[in-house]
Write an enzyme that holds these catalytic residues in place. Structure first.
Site: not given
Ligand SMILES: O=P(O)(O)OC[C@H]1O[C@](O)(COP(=O)(O)O)[C@@H](O)[C@@H]1O
Length: 297
Positions: A166, A200
């Site tokens: 991320y 991911k």
């Molecule tokens: O970093 P962000 O945008 O807060 O999202 C984190 C969330 O998104 C995810 O990676 C994916 O979940 P979602 O499909 O609900 O977005 C979760 O594992 C995590 O809690």
């Protein structure tokens, strides 16, 4: 290409190969694609994520949904795994999330601390572990060092490692943001360079190209951007993230483009469980129909 061949090409140890084989070919559609249900938002965002459908606050409901929906795995933190996975152990694969944080402090120096180990994952019967790596964060050096320990443990114990790659932090914001093509493309490559078995990623938005290197200034379609992200990950299998609740058609298009690019699967959470039970299952069925078009037998 056969299942055995495909996983062998990733250079995996026998333990990792066996677990990935179980996830991809013994659950879900059993065709080499994957649909994962992430349920760590109670930690990452807090209980506000359950306001849309309060029953989703109950972990038992979500584990059952993962089973009913024919998912390839459910992603949860150690506390829920210890208290709620037990009843369903082995019926749907467990992906134990090893780090996580709240969204109460600002994201400026984002680092997701470790609070569980690969040994916990083995003890709980998990088939993979998840680690959030904030690519581009000012705390990236500490993150890389923390990640290294997880990678080494996962390697030693034959546990597949899924990296939530991320992009995060001010520097990323200046380059189009965390879902810009530049940031997502780079994050996919980073996960591959650092030894992730699966990565991911956010779905890339090629129209967001503020202050990025000249090579990114060309016009890319979203399909071309997604193709490039999968190529950047090379032998690291790609999963595409859901994000906050959006229109169904947007999600289906994202799913189609991701799979057409060669992604292994989808990991959608809020778009699945922030709605009524039957509607969730109908939505999941549509996603399964999309995955069924891209088998890797
Ligand atoms: O970093 P962000 O945008 O807060 O999202 C984190 C969330 O998104 C995810 O990676 C994916 O979940 P979602 O499909 O609900 O977005 C979760 O594992 C995590 O809690």
């Amino acid at each position: 290409m056969s299942a055995r061949q495909r996983l062998a090409d990733c250079g995996l140890s026998a333990g990792k190969k066996a677990r990935l084989h179980r996830i991809l070919y013994k659950h879900g559609l059993c065709n080499g694609t994957a649909l994962f249900l992430p349920y760590d938002q109670g930690l990452e965002h807090g209980p506000r994520d359950f306001f849309a459908d309060p029953v989703a606050a109950d972990p038992r409901y979500i584990v059952r949904l993962a089973l009913e929906g024919g998912f390839n795995g459910i992603v949860i933190q150690v506390g829920l795994a210890e208290k709620f996975y037990w009843d369903f152990a082995g019926e749907v694969p467990l992906i134990l999330k090893l780090n996580g944080k709240t969204d109460i402090p600002s994201d400026a120096r984002a680092l997701s601390p470790l609070h569980a180990s690969v040994e916990d994952a083995v003890r709980l019967g998990a088939d993979a572990v998840g680690y959030t790596l904030y690519v581009g964060s000012p705390a990236q050096d500490a993150d890389f060092a923390q990640y290294r320990k997880v990678r080494e443990q996962a390697q030693r114990l034959g546990m597949p490692l899924i990296v939530w790659a991320y992009p995060r932090g001010e520097a990323v914001e200046h380059k189009g943001g965390k879902d810009s093509f530049y940031a997502v493309h780079y994050a996919a490559r980073v996960a591959s360079e650092l030894g992730a078995d699966m990565v991911k990623v956010n779905f890339p938005h090629p129209e967001k190209r503020v202050d990025v290197p000249a090579a990114y200034a060309d016009e890319f379609s979203s399909q071309e951007a997604m193709d490039a992200v999968v190529q950047a990950a090379n032998r690291t299998l790609v999963l595409v993230s859901g994000g906050s609740r959006t229109g169904d058609d947007v999600m289906f298009e994202k799913a189609h483009e991701s799979m057409a690019a060669g992604a292994t699967g989808l990991i959608f959470g809020r778009n699945i469980w922030q709605r009524d039970h039957d509607e969730s299952l109908r939505f999941v069925e549509r996603l399964r129909q999309i995955l069924a078009k891209y088998p890797t037998p």
